[in-house]
Scaffold this motif. Structure first.
Motif: not given
Length: 238
Positions: A166, A170, A175-176, A233, A235
């Motif tokens: 991740c 990122q 943006m993730l 970013a 999650s």
């Protein structure tokens, strides 16, 4: 957490992307083949055009699901050299697998994009979608290739990805967006009840439907608020 199928995963992801609904500058791109089913649900929810981004992972000999890299349409390629060194792959093996994979990619281009080009991406909010990430090689190659088209914002949206990749993703996307980031991760399929193979006919039908939506001009006018370009970013793990 288990998704019923790829459509269910797409609906879950779409809940985190409603800021981009009803915008004429938003484009949803799916990674074939399974990512198209996820992307189609997002495009439908956002009233956004759907297209395909052609990329394919380079599978490890004897374990094709484990990617040591990926190729994208054109000449783009991404290689995971630490993994290649650990596996002891030779340059000849890499070249052979890359050539075979690119041949398959070219065949899919003629099938999925007959007589047309991809939607223009310059100045657009591009949402790249796959059905999950394992090593990240495929989506990394795709992100780097899409950057060359100078999108306004590049978002990677995937239902599930291991925590260990991740941080890198990122950095590569603006943006993730994730639904689930498990610590114990073996394969993407373990997070789906139905992870059956996606067929070419399904992909072409969804793309045709997306193209009809685009040419009909049925997307409502802009009106939704969008996060500022400087937003970090994110999650989400629900």
């Amino acid at each position: 957490m288990l998704f019923k199928d790829r459509s269910d995963a797409g609906r879950e992801l779409a809940r985190h992307l409603t800021h981009y609904a009803d915008r004429p500058d938003t484009v949803v791109l799916g990674v074939p083949r399974g990512g198209i089913l996820v992307a189609a649900e997002i495009a439908t929810t956002l009233h956004a055009p759907l297209d395909i981004f052609l990329c394919r992972k380079l599978g490890m000999p004897g374990n094709e699901e484990l990617a040591f890299g990926a190729v994208v349409a054109g000449d783009g390629q991404s290689l995971n050299w630490p993994m290649i060194r650990r596996a002891g792959l030779t340059r000849e093996q890499i070249a052979e697998i890359s050539a075979e994979t690119r041949s398959t990619l070219d065949q899919r281009a003629s099938l999925y994009l007959p007589g047309r080009r991809l939607l223009p991406l310059a100045g657009k909010i591009v949402i790249l979608v796959d059905d999950g990430v394992a090593t990240g090689s495929t989506v990394s190659a795709a992100l780097h290739a899409i950057r060359q088209s100078r999108p306004k914002k590049l978002i990677l949206a995937v239902p599930v990805a291991p925590q260990c990749v991740c941080a890198r993703l990122q950095r590569e996307a603006d943006m993730l967006v994730l639904v689930h980031t498990p610590a114990d991760f073996y394969t993407v399929g373990q997070f789906y009840i139905d992870f059956s193979q996606t067929h070419d006919e399904e992909v072409t039908a969804l793309l045709a439907r997306g193209n009809r939506h685009l040419t009909a001009g049925t997307a409502p006018p802009s009106g939704s608020q969008v996060p500022q370009m400087g937003s970090p970013a994110i999650s989400s793990d629900l």
